[in-house]
Design an enzyme around this catalytic site. Structure first.
Site: not given
Length: 451
Positions: A420, A243, A364
Site C-alpha cells: 500500500k 521486544e 507481525q
C-alpha cells in the site's frame, strides 16, 4: 471605577509599534517580504487592521504580484476589506512611521514573542477551564494540556482551522524546489534508493507499517533506516523497542555499521581488524542522535509525550505493534484484541500527524501466507489487522524465500513488497540480506517474478 476601567482596558500582549513597523518595511522594501513571510502568519498580528493588511500581502506574495502601497490598497478595496480612503490613509501612515526596513527582523521577533505569549495565555485559560469543569480524569487533562503546549512550541494552533490561502505559498515553494532540482524527494532518505523511488522517502506525518514473519529481519531493516536518517540527515531518531533490550539493539547497530559478524560481538572473539572497524563504527554512532527506550509497558500516549520533548526529531520507530496490546492497563482477548490493535494503530497515526514526522511501526504477520503456495505476504495477512491497513499510509512487507526453503537458489535475497502506498505505486524491490551483519542493502537489479 479606576479598578473597573483597568479591567476593561486590559489587553492581551502585543506591540502596535512592531506590527506597524513590520508592515511599513514590507511596503517600502519588497526585498524583505520573503524573509518576513518565512517567520510570520496572519494570526501573529493582534490588531485586526494590521492582520488584514498582512493577509492581503501574504496572498499577493503567494501569487507573485507586485507589492507596494498602491497595489495593496487596490487589492484590499477589491476584496472589500476596507473602504478606499481609510485603507490608503492608514497605508501611508505605515510607510511614514517606517524610515527604513533595516531592522524589520527585530520587529518580527517582537511580534513572534507577543504572539507566543498570547497563545500561552489562551492555552492556560483553556486548561484552567477543563480543570474547573472537571472534564475527564487528571491523566486525560494532562495529555490534552501537553498537546496544547506542544502545538504552540511547533508554531501552530492545536484547534484552529487553516485557510486554504495559507497553503498556497508552501505548495508553490515546494513545487519550485522540485522543478529546479533543489529537492529530489519529499521525504527523508531511508538508505534504500529503490525503496525511496517508490515511496518518495520517509514523509512527514506518515504512518509506515513494516510487516514480516518473526525472524525475517524487520527489526534490522527498520534500524538500517533509523541509522541512515540519523547519520545522513543529522536528525534525532526515537526508537521504542518493546521486544529487544537497548543493549541487544546496540549490538545489532554496531555489527551493521562496523560490518563485523554479530556472533563475534556476542562471544568476544575479535581480530585486530575487527577492533579497528568497531572503533570507527563507535566514532560514527557517537555522532548520531538515536534515542532508545526499551520499556515494554509503554503506551502510545507515553511515546507521544516523550517525543514531544525532542527538538530535532526526524523519525520514530516502534518495535512492534502487537506487543503494545498489554500496555495501558487493559487486557484484551478475541475480537477485543483486534480492537485494541486497531486503536493503537490509530493513536500512532495521530502521533505521526501531531509530531509531523514519519513513524515506522513494525507488525507481525499471521500464518495465513504459510498455507499458500506463493508465500509472499499481502495486506490480508496483517495480524489482528482490523483498521491497521486503513491507518497506515504505507505498508511494506519483507519476504525471504530462504526463510521457507533453505535450499533455495535465492539464498540471502530478500524482497521489500510495497502493498500500500498513498504517495505512488506499489510493487517489489529486491534487497540483499547479510545475516552475519544483520543488515539489508539495495540490489541495483531486478529478478523475475514468475510466481
Amino acid at each position: 471605577m479606576a479598578f473597573e476601567d483597568e479591567i476593561l482596558s486590559r489587553q492581551m500582549p502585543h506591540s502596535l509599534e512592531a506590527e506597524q513597523s513590520t508592515l511599513g518595511s514590507m511596503l517600502i522594501d519588497a526585498d524583505c517580504i520573503k524573509d518576513v513571510m518565512d517567520k510570520l502568519q496572519p494570526d501573529d498580528f493582534y490588531v485586526k487592521q494590521n492582520r488584514d493588511i498582512f493577509e492581503t500581502i501574504y496572498t499577493m506574495f503567494s501569487y507573485s504580484k507586485p507589492i507596494d502601497g498602491i497595489t495593496v490598497a487596490e487589492e484590499m478595496q477589491k476584496n472589500g476589506t476596507y473602504d478606499d480612503q481609510t485603507t490608503r490613509t492608514y497605508l501611508v501612515q505605515l510607510m511614514e512611521v517606517t524610515p527604513t526596513s533595516a531592522n524589520v527582523m527585530e520587529y518580527v521577533k517582537i511580534i513572534q514573542d507577543k504572539a507566543l505569549l498570547r497563545a500561552l495565555a489562551k492555552a492556560a485559560g483553556e486548561i484552567t477551564g477543563m480543570v474547573q469543569e472537571g472534564l475527564g480524569e487528571a491523566q486525560d487533562i494532562l495529555e490534552v494540556s501537553e498537546q496544547k503546549v506542544y502545538a504552540i512550541r511547533r508554531g501552530r494552533s492545536s484547534q484552529e482551522l487553516t485557510p486554504i490561502a495559507q497553503l498556497v505559498k508552501p505548495f508553490l515553494d515546494r513545487l519550485n524546489d522540485l522543478a529546479s532540482g533543489k529537492a529530489a524527494q519529499s521525504g527523508l532518505p531511508s538508505g534504500f534508493s529503490l525503496v525511496d523511488q517508490k515511496i518518495h522517502g520517509l514523509n512527514k506525518s506518515d504512518l509506515i507499517l513494516l510487516a514480516a514473519r518473526p525472524g525475517v529481519g524487520k527489526s534490522s531493516f527498520a534500524m538500517n533506516m533509523a541509522l541512515n536518517v540519523a547519520r545522513q540527515c543529522g536528525r534525532t531518531v526515537a526508537v521504542f523497542s518493546l521486544e529487544m533490550s537497548k543493549e541487544q539493539l546496540f549490538i545489532r547497530l554496531m555489527s551493521s555499521e562496523a560490518m563485523v559478524d554479530m556472533n563475534h560481538l556476542l562471544t568476544g572473539r575479535l581480530s585486530a581488524s575487527d577492533w579497528g572497524k568497531l572503533t570507527q563504527a563507535a566514532r560514527t554512532l557517537r555522532q548520531t542522535d538515536i534515542r532508545i527506550d526499551d520499556n515494554p509497558m509503554l503506551t502510545a500516549a507515553d511515546m507521544n509525550a516523550k517525543c514531544r520533548r525532542l527538538d530535532n526529531l526526524g523519525l520514530v520507530v516502534v518495535d512492534y505493534l502487537q506487543l503494545m496490546n498489554s500496555s495501558g492497563g487493559k487486557s484484551y482477548a478475541g475480537e477485543n484484541r483486534q480492537q485494541a490493535v486497531s486503536d493503537i494503530s490509530r493513536m500512532l497515526k495521530i502521533m505521526a500527524k501531531e509530531l509531523d514526522v514519519p513513524v515506522i511501526c513494525l507488525s507481525q504477520l499471521s500464518r495465513a501466507n504459510e498455507k499458500r503456495d506463493n508465500k509472499r505476504p499481502m495486506l490480508s495477512d496483517l495480524r489482528d489487522s482490523g483498521a491497521i491497513e486503513q491507518d497506515a499510509d504505507i505498508v511494506m512487507f519483507l519476504y525471504r524465500e530462504d526463510y521457507y526453503n533453505q535450499e533455495s537458489e535465492n539464498r540471502n535475497m530478500a524482497e521489500c513488497i510495497i502493498g500500500k502506498n498513498r504517495h505512488g505505486e506499489t510493487g517489489t524491490v529486491p534487497l540483499r540480506w547479510t545475516p552475519e551483519y544483520v543488515t539489508f542493502s539495495t540490489m541495483e537489479m531486478r529478478f523475475d517474478e514468475d510466481e
